[in-house]
Scaffold this motif. Structure first.
Motif, short mmCIF file in Angstrom:
data_model
loop_
_atom_site.label_atom_id
_atom_site.label_comp_id
_atom_site.label_asym_id
_atom_site.label_seq_id
_atom_site.Cartn_x
_atom_site.Cartn_y
_atom_site.Cartn_z
N ARG A 1 0.84 -1.20 0.00
CA ARG A 1 0.00 0.00 0.00
C ARG A 1 0.87 1.24 0.00
O ARG A 1 1.91 1.30 0.67
N GLU A 2 0.46 2.23 -0.75
CA GLU A 2 1.30 3.40 -0.98
C GLU A 2 1.69 4.09 0.34
O GLU A 2 2.85 4.45 0.53
N GLU A 3 0.71 4.22 1.26
CA GLU A 3 1.04 4.92 2.50
C GLU A 3 2.05 4.13 3.34
O GLU A 3 2.94 4.70 3.95
N GLN B 1 5.79 5.29 4.44
CA GLN B 1 6.29 5.20 5.83
C GLN B 1 7.59 4.42 5.87
O GLN B 1 8.55 4.81 6.52
N ALA B 2 7.60 3.28 5.15
CA ALA B 2 8.77 2.42 5.13
C ALA B 2 9.97 3.18 4.59
O ALA B 2 11.07 3.09 5.15
#
Lengths: 389, 116, 314
Positions: free
Chosen positions: B105-107, B111-112
């Motif tokens: 997932r993009e979010e 974050q990663a």
């Protein structure tokens, strides 16, 4: 000086195309245009021209192929009439927006229904809002010269718009007249070659033609197109002067005949203007001060010049060879528009004549002049010439 | 496209020069981001040729790049996905025979990458 | 035959003819089809594009994704426009006004090809203009939201032939465009699919090199209106071939050659399931529709095998 040949209007059109020697011609047969493409096909078959001729399967494809060829960088031409024009309408409409200087002959014929192969102007008047330059021709000589003129006006860098050269179906297209054809070398020097500046086949200048333009830009493109149309007047004058140096003739936006002192003037397009001149000669011999204004350049319409030419004429009759059904007839509407700005407007009368190829005679034109001179007019209602009942 | 042209400035007949859509970044459409693991890649070019958005650039490498099984892959090799254009369809991850691409997932991916 | 590496270098390397930034739906296979076909030409390609998904998403002014000469006129005339371009090419070459060699490619969707552009295509094929016609077939009018076309399969739900109390979707089988094109006795016609890049590339190459017109029909699974996850586009393309729903074959100088013969053809349900347009077929009352569809697919396949075996030329 040219050479006089006894040919039809259709042949005059083909003769101009022979001298223009376009890279591509795509066309589909339709009466009464067919003799143009037949005549031209003979030139192709005999190697008289260098043209790549595409005998397509419909008029829609004819104009599509011409647009493809013209976009590719070629000088491309076509010819049609009536139902053929109706079928190609969609592509005819797209052509000015692409700014392609295609020249097409239109042999005017009524639009079905009822079906009828003969002359009126309901084909061309159905698309006068699309953005083509419209030139009208009284006879075969004018067909020939107007076609040459149209190429140069259309292709001028200030214009880059398509042009249609009109002639009356059968009356002009199939009638043999003496036509003065000027020498190939002079004419070809005049028409020149089309610039390859925007050629899609120039693969070193990669471009996309005909993108989707959304509300953020479409309006701007259409305004630019209108600007190009407004440039036609000056280009037409310049190019006309150049052509005149070869032909010895002049190329006005419209022709006037005996209007100087005229008490009544008829305005009429194409071949009926010839009939009107004959009627004027008869009436002038009897002391009747009558005259003619024959529009040649119909799109763009030379409102100011027409107004100037007619400002002192007290009575004007406008003869339309098509109707607008529930509105002013097309030519009449233009004349009303042109003359509206006069302080002293003339009395005007709209007449419809000649639908579906019905002949109009000098006696009928004389009758119209008599009516105009009598003052018994009704500018709100059109009248009909040669209609029973 | 901050300044829009006036009618006097627009191109004749709306003709466009080539390849201007490179200025239109479709990466913003993405919900899932392809996470590419170069150590699992055989540079077979399935993901590249399938990518409908030309978002997996390629290069010619003479010295080669390290990939699946510690091998060095020479010739035409794929590079990191161009996230300016990748719409996150996931065809590359689904079709990769070496499972070298996973969709995140993009979010989470953002974050990663922040943590890194 | 080039390797996939060599193809990738042409489709996505420095000489790329079709670039990023287009607005196709995420997962739409048209991008892969177009870049592969363009890469298969050894000459610059002049493209004429019928109105449709591809045209709209690649040339929204002032953006264009084409790095090769491209034009659009209207919907039904890509083949006629190509005729005019080819005529211009011949004339301008002959007169020496242009010197570069090109290939001419007309592209349309199934609506612009099977339906509204059918006459123009037939005319151009009959006149034997040297060009290739590429149809990306997503089996309905997808740009305008899934209306039925002549390419829509039997049993599919569309917005103009919807499923209802007395309707199971489209009651007719689709046209066979490949056979219709082959009936024009043109040198090359082929059917291929989005997932089969090597097959697509090879066929595009043959089409460009043919001595006359060529037609390439490519199945393009539509993630938006077949309504499957965008990552599955190539999977559905594969399933179409593995079920014999969309055989990969070519007609070269009239001779039929089947390129892929599935050893165990999968039941058609494998292709149908997961697609919203066929969801209703899995209701018990529509079981007969799937049976009928399976029979038609098997009959068509048997017929195609027979044509190939016979060696009879189209």
């Amino acid at each position: 000086m040219g050479v006089r040949k006894a040919i039809t209007g259709a042949q005059a059109s083909a003769e101009a195309m022979r001298q223009i020697n376009p890279d591509v011609v795509a066309a589909y047969p339709i009466t009464p245009q067919t003799p143009i493409v037949e005549e031209f096909a003979k030139y192709v078959a005999d190697g008289v021209v260098d043209t790549e001729m595409v005998a397509v399967e419909s008029e829609h494809s004819a104009m599509s192929a011409v647009v493809g060829a013209e976009t590719a960088g070629a000088r491309a031409m076509s010819a049609t009439s009536s139902q053929g024009l109706a079928l190609m309408w969609e592509v005819v409409a797209a052509t000015p927006g692409l700014r392609l200087p295609i020249v097409m002959s239109l042999v005017n014929r009524t639009i079905s229904a009822p079906i009828n192969i003969h002359c009126d102007h309901s084909d061309v008047m159905g698309l006068t809002t699309l953005g083509w330059i419209q030139i009208f021709s009284e006879n075969a000589q004018e067909v020939y010269e107007n076609t040459l003129l149209a190429i140069r006006v259309a292709e001028d860098n200030r214009v880059q718009l398509p042009a249609m050269v009109n002639q009356d179906g059968f009356i002009t297209s199939h009638a043999v007249e003496p036509v003065e054809i000027f020498d190939d070398a002079s004419v070809q020097r005049f028409v020149g070659a089309r610039s390859l500046d925007r050629a899609l086949l120039d693969v070193k200048q990669v471009r996309s033609v005909g993108p989707l333009v959304l509300p953020d830009y479409l309006f701007e493109f259409k305004r630019a197109q209108e600007e190009a149309m407004s440039k036609v007047f000056e280009v037409y004058r310049e190019v006309g002067a150049e052509l005149g140096a070869i032909t010895g003739r002049q190329y006005p936006f419209f022709e006037t005949y005996q209007t100087e002192d005229a008490e009544a003037v008829i305005v009429v397009l194409n071949s009926a203007a010839g009939t009107t001149k004959a009627a004027i000669d008869i009436m002038r011999a009897h002391g009747k001060k009558v005259g003619l204004l024959k529009p040649i350049l119909f799109r763009p319409f030379p409102y100011a010049e027409v107004r100037e030419a007619l400002k002192n004429v007290p009575v004007i009759g406008v003869l339309d060879r098509s109707m607008a059904f529930g509105a002013c007839a097309p030519l009449y509407a233009e004349l009303r528009n042109a003359l509206w700005a006069l302080d002293k407007r003339p009395a005007m009368q709209s007449y419809i004549y000649g639908l579906g190829g019905r002949d109009i005679m000098t006696t009928e034109i004389e009758g119209v002049f008599e009516e105009l001179l009598s003052g018994k007019l009704d500018s709100e209602h059109q009248r009909y010439i040669g209609l029973r009942g | 496209m901050s300044e829009r042209k006036n009618w006097q400035e627009v191109e004749l007949g709306a003709q466009l020069p080539a390849a201007t859509s490179l200025g239109y970044k479709t990466g913003g459409w993405r919900v899932l981001r392809p996470i590419f693991d170069p150590s699992a890649c055989t540079h077979c070019m399935i993901c590249v040729t399938y990518c409908p958005d030309m978002a997996i650039p390629v290069a010619k490498s003479e010295q080669g790049v390290a990939g699946k099984g510690g091998r060095v892959y020479k010739g035409v090799v794929r590079l990191a996905t161009n996230l300016d254009y990748c719409k996150g369809c996931g065809i590359c991850a689904h079709e990769c025979p070496s499972k070298a691409i996973t969709m995140m997932r993009e979010e989470e991916a953002e974050q990663a990458s922040c943590k890194l | 035959m080039p390797t996939l590496q060599e193809i990738a270098w042409k489709t996505d390397g420095p000489d790329i003819r079709f670039v990023s930034g287009h607005r196709m739906c995420s997962g739409c296979g048209i991008g892969a089809i177009v870049k592969t076909v363009l890469a298969a030409s050894d000459k610059p390609v002049v493209v004429v594009n019928a109105t449709g998904c591809l045209e709209v998403v690649t040339t929204t002014y002032p953006f264009t994704s084409w790095n090769t000469p491209w034009m659009h006129l209207t919907f039904e005339n890509a083949a006629s426009v190509a005729s005019g371009i080819e005529a211009a090419y011949k004339a301008l070459k002959r007169s020496g006004k242009i010197t570069d060699d090109v290939n001419i490619l007309a592209i349309g969707g199934d609506g612009g090809t099977y339906d509204i552009g059918f006459q123009a295509l037939s005319g151009a094929l009959e006149r034997r203009h040297k060009f290739m016609y590429l149809v990306y077939d997503n089996e309905a009018y997808m740009n305008t939201g899934d209306q039925r076309s002549g390419a829509t399969p039997f049993g599919a739900n569309t917005t103009t032939v919807p499923v209802g109390k007395v309707s199971f979707g489209k009651p007719q089988w689709r046209k066979n465009l490949v056979e219709i094109a082959a009936a024009h006795r043109i040198p090359y016609v082929a059917q291929t699919a989005a997932h089969s890049i090597m097959d697509l590339y090879k066929k595009a190459q043959k089409g460009f090199n043919a001595d006359g017109p060529a037609v390439l029909a490519v199945l393009q699974p539509c993630t938006t209106n077949w309504a499957f996850d965008p990552s599955l586009t190539m999977q559905y393309s594969k399933l179409a071939v593995e079920t014999n729903f969309w055989p990969l074959y070519e007609v070269e100088n009239g001779v039929v050659h089947i390129n892929v013969k599935p050893s165990n053809r999968k039941p058609i349900e494998e292709f149908l399931k997961g697609q919203t347009r066929f969801r209703h077929l899995f209701k018990p009352e529509n079981a007969h529709v799937i049976v009928e569809m399976q029979k038609m697919i098997d009959d068509e396949w048997a017929r195609l095998l027979k044509i190939e075996e016979s060696g009879i030329q189209f």
